[in-house]
Design a protein around this motif. Structure first.
Motif, short mmCIF file in Angstrom:
data_model
loop_
_atom_site.label_atom_id
_atom_site.label_comp_id
_atom_site.label_asym_id
_atom_site.label_seq_id
_atom_site.Cartn_x
_atom_site.Cartn_y
_atom_site.Cartn_z
N GLU A 148 -58.24 35.94 -57.38
CA GLU A 148 -58.15 37.17 -58.15
C GLU A 148 -56.88 37.92 -57.78
O GLU A 148 -56.50 37.98 -56.61
CB GLU A 148 -59.37 38.07 -57.87
CG GLU A 148 -60.70 37.43 -58.22
CD GLU A 148 -60.86 37.18 -59.70
OE1 GLU A 148 -60.29 37.97 -60.49
OE2 GLU A 148 -61.51 36.19 -60.08
N THR A 149 -56.22 38.49 -58.77
CA THR A 149 -54.97 39.22 -58.51
C THR A 149 -55.23 40.42 -57.61
O THR A 149 -56.16 41.20 -57.83
CB THR A 149 -54.33 39.70 -59.82
OG1 THR A 149 -54.06 38.55 -60.63
CG2 THR A 149 -53.04 40.46 -59.55
N VAL A 150 -54.38 40.57 -56.58
CA VAL A 150 -54.46 41.68 -55.63
C VAL A 150 -53.17 42.48 -55.75
O VAL A 150 -52.08 41.92 -55.86
CB VAL A 150 -54.65 41.17 -54.19
CG1 VAL A 150 -54.53 42.30 -53.19
CG2 VAL A 150 -55.99 40.46 -54.06
N HIS A 151 -53.30 43.80 -55.72
CA HIS A 151 -52.14 44.69 -55.84
C HIS A 151 -51.83 45.30 -54.46
O HIS A 151 -52.73 45.76 -53.76
CB HIS A 151 -52.41 45.81 -56.84
CG HIS A 151 -52.73 45.30 -58.22
ND1 HIS A 151 -51.76 44.89 -59.12
CD2 HIS A 151 -53.92 45.09 -58.83
CE1 HIS A 151 -52.34 44.48 -60.23
NE2 HIS A 151 -53.65 44.59 -60.09
N MET A 152 -50.55 45.30 -54.11
CA MET A 152 -50.11 45.86 -52.83
C MET A 152 -48.82 46.63 -53.06
O MET A 152 -48.19 46.55 -54.13
CB MET A 152 -49.92 44.76 -51.79
CG MET A 152 -51.15 43.91 -51.54
SD MET A 152 -50.94 42.62 -50.28
CE MET A 152 -51.05 43.63 -48.81
N ASN A 205 -55.74 44.48 -47.41
CA ASN A 205 -55.80 43.02 -47.27
C ASN A 205 -54.67 42.53 -46.36
O ASN A 205 -53.78 41.80 -46.81
CB ASN A 205 -55.69 42.35 -48.64
CG ASN A 205 -56.83 42.72 -49.56
OD1 ASN A 205 -57.93 42.20 -49.44
ND2 ASN A 205 -56.55 43.63 -50.49
N PRO A 206 -54.71 42.91 -45.09
CA PRO A 206 -53.60 42.50 -44.21
C PRO A 206 -53.47 41.00 -44.08
O PRO A 206 -52.37 40.47 -43.91
CB PRO A 206 -53.95 43.17 -42.87
CG PRO A 206 -55.40 43.48 -42.95
CD PRO A 206 -55.69 43.76 -44.38
N GLU A 207 -54.59 40.28 -44.18
CA GLU A 207 -54.51 38.83 -44.05
C GLU A 207 -53.71 38.22 -45.21
O GLU A 207 -52.95 37.27 -45.03
CB GLU A 207 -55.90 38.20 -43.96
CG GLU A 207 -56.73 38.25 -45.23
CD GLU A 207 -57.32 39.62 -45.55
OE1 GLU A 207 -57.89 39.79 -46.64
OE2 GLU A 207 -57.23 40.52 -44.67
N MET A 225 -46.93 32.67 -58.13
CA MET A 225 -47.37 31.67 -57.16
C MET A 225 -48.52 32.18 -56.30
O MET A 225 -49.44 31.43 -55.96
CB MET A 225 -46.19 31.26 -56.26
CG MET A 225 -45.10 30.48 -56.95
SD MET A 225 -43.58 30.39 -55.95
CE MET A 225 -44.16 29.59 -54.46
N THR A 226 -48.46 33.46 -55.93
CA THR A 226 -49.39 34.00 -54.93
C THR A 226 -50.59 34.72 -55.52
O THR A 226 -51.61 34.88 -54.85
CB THR A 226 -48.66 34.98 -54.01
OG1 THR A 226 -48.12 36.05 -54.80
CG2 THR A 226 -47.54 34.28 -53.25
N ASN A 227 -50.47 35.24 -56.73
CA ASN A 227 -51.48 36.13 -57.32
C ASN A 227 -51.50 37.49 -56.62
O ASN A 227 -52.53 38.18 -56.64
CB ASN A 227 -52.89 35.52 -57.30
CG ASN A 227 -53.26 34.94 -58.66
OD1 ASN A 227 -52.53 35.07 -59.64
ND2 ASN A 227 -54.41 34.29 -58.72
N ILE A 228 -50.40 37.87 -56.00
CA ILE A 228 -50.27 39.20 -55.41
C ILE A 228 -49.17 39.93 -56.17
O ILE A 228 -48.03 39.45 -56.24
CB ILE A 228 -49.93 39.13 -53.92
CG1 ILE A 228 -51.03 38.41 -53.15
CG2 ILE A 228 -49.74 40.53 -53.34
CD1 ILE A 228 -50.73 38.22 -51.67
N SER A 229 -49.50 41.07 -56.75
CA SER A 229 -48.50 41.87 -57.45
C SER A 229 -48.16 43.07 -56.59
O SER A 229 -48.97 43.54 -55.78
CB SER A 229 -49.02 42.31 -58.82
OG SER A 229 -50.09 43.22 -58.68
N TRP A 230 -46.95 43.61 -56.80
CA TRP A 230 -46.43 44.62 -55.89
C TRP A 230 -45.91 45.85 -56.61
O TRP A 230 -45.33 45.76 -57.69
CB TRP A 230 -45.28 44.03 -55.06
CG TRP A 230 -45.73 42.96 -54.13
CD1 TRP A 230 -45.86 41.63 -54.39
CD2 TRP A 230 -46.12 43.14 -52.77
NE1 TRP A 230 -46.30 40.96 -53.29
CE2 TRP A 230 -46.47 41.86 -52.27
CE3 TRP A 230 -46.21 44.25 -51.92
CZ2 TRP A 230 -46.90 41.67 -50.95
CZ3 TRP A 230 -46.63 44.05 -50.61
CH2 TRP A 230 -46.98 42.77 -50.14
#
Length: 547
Positions: free
Chosen positions: A49-53, A363-365, A77-82
Motif C-alpha cells: 500500500e502506498t505510504v506518504h512521508m 514508519n521508520p522501518e 519502485m518503492t510505493n513511498i511518496s514524498w
C-alpha cells in the motif's frame, strides 16, 4: 513482494563493476550470492500500500525534487511518496534549526551533512527523543548497509554516539579520490619540463630549491619575472599537505600513537611557520595568498603564472583539457628533520548527518529500507546517474555488449553536470549512499570506463598518497558535557590560530622565542588542556568500540 532485478548478463555486471571509474569503493563487500551479483539486496516494492512521508533537504536550485526523474521512478519502485521540503542551500541550516525548535519537523532530515546537522546536535536531539535511534532497524531493514559495516567495522564505531545509539546514516566516499582530504597540490608540468625536472621533490630542501628555480629561471618562457612558485587562498587547502612535512597531520586536534595533541602549539608547528615565512619573504609564496579569492588564483593559473597550487583537478586552475592535465604531476609528501618518514593526510571517507529520522515518522522501518538501496552498487548508480531514459539509455558497443550512453535527446553533452542536477538529488550535497566502482555514462558506446586521465588520477594517488595516508583524527561523537566544555573554545581557538598564522607568515609579527611563548601562553589560557582532554576521551571511546 517482487524483486527488482535488472536483467543484466554476466558481461554487463562485469562492466558495471570494472575498474576505471573515479567512483571505486573501499567498502564493497565481496559476497557471492545472487542478489549481490545483481547489485542490491533490496526487494521492491517496499510496501504493497502506498505510504506518504516527508523529507527536508537542502535544494541546489537546479530543479524541484518532485520533478526529478530519479525520485519519480523511485516512488514507483518503492510505493513511498514524498513531500519534499527543500529550502535553498544558503537557508537550509536556518530552516532546519527552526523546524527543530518549533517541533514542526519532517519525517526525514536528508543531505544536511555534519556541518549543518552536527554530531553535537545529533547527540542533543537524540537525548531529547527528537531524532530516533536507528541501530535497531539496520540488521532487518538495511541489508546493504549492514554488508558494508561487516566489511569495514570502522563505519559503525564512527557513527555511534556515546550513548550507544546511531542517529544518522553516513555518506561513504571511495574510489581513487575518496582518500583525498581535499583536492591535492599539483605542479605545473610545463614548468617542470622547462626546468628539466623529471621527479617531483620528496624532501623539504629539494622542494625549496625547486620553488627558487621556478622564481628565477623563467619557466613560463615570457621573459618576465612574473612567476609565482606557490599559491593558495589563505593556505586553507594547501596547509594539510605542507604540515605533514613537519610531522603534523592536522591544523588542530590530531592523534599520534594513540595520544591526542593540539598541533598548533607544538615545536613542529613553529618549524612550519618559520618555513612558510621564509617562502613568503623570498617571494616563493604568493604575496596575495591571504587576501585573494579563488577566482584570482585561477586567473593566475590560466595566465600561466603559477607553479604549484591546490585544486580538485589541475585543469580547474590551469585550464586546458583532461588529456593535457596528465602532464601536471601530484605533489609528493615531503620529509624533513621533523618528519623522517613521509606522511599524507587522509580523509576518513565518511560523513555523518546525511540521513536522520525524526520522531514524527510513523514508519521508520520503511524509511530505513528506502535509503538502504543507495548503499548497494545498483542503488548508488541509480542515485548518481538517474533512471534509464532520463540522462542515459542502453546501447551496444562493437562487441555487442550493453553500454550506458548519454540520452542526447535530453542532455547537452557539453554540460552534463547541470542536467544531472535536474534529475537527481545526488548533486552538490552529501547524500546517504555508498560509493562503488560502477560504469560511467559515455558519449560513444565504444568508449571504455578507463581513460588516460582516470588512470593518471589512480596511479598518482596510489604512488603519492595511499602508501603514506594517515587520518589525522577519526570521526567521533562527544557527550553533552564534553560539548559544553569545548563549544565556545573551539570557535575562539580556530579564529586565533588562523589570524596568527597569517601574521607570522607575512612578517607582520616576527617569530622568535618571545613571540612564540606569548602565542602558546595565549592558547593555554583559552583552556587547551581541557580541549585536548575531551578529544582524548572521545578517541579512547572510539578505539574501545572497535575492540
Amino acid at each position: 513482494m517482487k524483486k527488482w532485478l535488472r536483467k543484466f548478463s554476466t558481461v554487463t555486471m562485469a562492466t558495471l563493476l570494472a575498474t576505471g571509474s573515479l567512483a571505486t569503493s573501499v567498502f564493497v563487500s565481496a559476497q557471492e550470492d545472487e542478489e549481490f551479483e545483481t547489485g542490491t539486496l533490496t526487494e521492491f516494492p517496499l510496501t504493497e500500500e502506498t505510504v506518504h512521508m516527508s523529507l527536508m533537504a537542502p535544494g541546489t536550485g537546479m530543479a524541484e525534487w518532485a520533478d526529478m526523474p530519479t525520485l519519480q521512478v523511485y516512488e514507483e519502485m518503492t510505493n513511498i511518496s514524498w513531500e519534499y521540503i527543500t529550502p535553498p542551500m544558503s537557508d537550509f541550516g536556518t530552516r532546519m534549526n527552526l523546524a527543530f525548535a518549533s517541533g514542526d519537523l519532517p519525517d526525514i532530515i536528508y543531505g544536511a551533512g555534519s556541518g549543518t546537522l552536527t554530531r553535537g546536535m545529533e547527540v542533543d536531539y537524540g537525548r531529547q527523543g527528537i531524532l530516533i535511534p536507528l541501530e535497531g532497524y539496520l540488521a532487518e531493514y538495511a541489508p546493504n548497509f549492514t554488508a558494508l559495516t561487516e566489511e569495514n567495522p570502522d563505519i559503525l564505531r564512527s557513527i555511534t554516539a556515546p550513548d550507544g545509539h546511531i542517529y544518522s546514516l553516513p555518506f561513504l566516499s571511495g574510489g581513487p579520490t575518496g582518500i583525498w582530504p581535499t583536492g591535492p597540490l599539483w605542479y605545473n608540468g610545463a614548468w617542470l619540463d622547462a626546468l628539466g625536472v623529471e621527479e617531483v621533490p620528496t624532501t623539504v630542501d629539494d622542494f625549496y630549491d625547486l620553488l627558487v628555480r621556478m622564481r628565477d629561471e623563467d619557466p613560463n618562457g615570457n621573459g618576465q619575472a612574473d612567476e609565482i612558485p606557490f599559491t593558495d587562498v589563505a593556505l586553507e587547502y594547501s596547509r594539510p599537505y605542507i604540515l605533514t612535512a613537519f610531522g603534523m597531520k592536522a591544523f588542530g586536534i590530531e592523534e599520534v600513537d594513540g595520544v591526542v595533541r593540539y598541533a598548533p602549539v607544538t615545536d613542529n608547528y613553529r618549524a612550519y611557520l618559520e618555513f612558510m615565512a621564509k617562502l613568503y619573504s623570498e617571494g616563493l609564496l604568493d604575496q596575495e595568498t591571504f587576501i585573494q579569492a579563488n577566482e584570482q588564483k585561477k586567473a593566475k593559473g590560466q595566465n600561466n603564472q603559477i607553479g604549484l597550487f591546490q585544486d580538485w583537478f589541475s585543469f580547474f586552475t590551469l585550464g586546458g583539457t583532461e588529456d593535457e592535465a596528465v602532464n601536471n604531476p601530484m605533489f609528493h609528501p615531503l620529509t624533513s628533520e621533523w618528519a623522517p618518514e613521509p606522511i599524507s593526510p587522509a580523509s576518513p571517507q565518511l560523513q555523518t548527518g546525511v540521513f536522520a529520522i525524526t520522531n514524527q515518522a510513523e514508519n521508520p522501518e520503511l524509511a530505513v529500507q528506502w535509503v538502504d538501496y543507495f548503499y548497494s552498487p545498483d542503488g548508488a548508480a541509480f542515485l548518481n546517474q538517474g533512471p534509464e531514459g532520463a540522462m542515459w539509455i542502453w546501447s551496444e558497443n562493437e562487441a555487442g555488449e550493453p553500454v550506458k550512453v548519454f540520452n542526447t535527446e535530453n542532455v547537452d553533452i557539453t554540460n552534463t553536470e547541470e542536467y544531472r542536477g535536474q534529475i537527481t538529488p545526488d548533486y552538490g550535497i552529501p547524500v546517504p549512499k555508498g560509493t562503488f566502482n560502477v560504469a560511467g555514462v559515455h558519449v560513444d558506446p565504444n568508449e571504455t570506463d578507463a581513460s588516460a586521465f582516470s588512470d593518471f588520477i589512480r596511479d598518482e594517488t596510489e604512488a603519492k598518497m595511499q602508501p603514506y595516508a594517515e587520518v589525522p583524527f577519526p570521526v567521533t561523537y562527544l557527550t553533552t558535557d564534553e560539548q559544553d566544555i569545548i563549544v565556545t573554545m573551539q570557535t575562539d581557538l580556530n579564529t586565533f590560530i588562523v589570524e596568527q598564522e597569517a601574521r607570522f607568515i607575512t612578517g607582520v609579527q616576527e617569530i622568535n622565542d618571545d613571540t612564540w611563548a606569548q602565542y602558546v601562553n595565549t592558547i593555554n589560557s583559552m583552556g587547551i588542556d581541557d580541549y585536548v582532554m575531551v578529544h582524548q576521551q572521545a578517541y579512547d571511546r572510539w578505539v574501545q568500540a572497535g575492540e
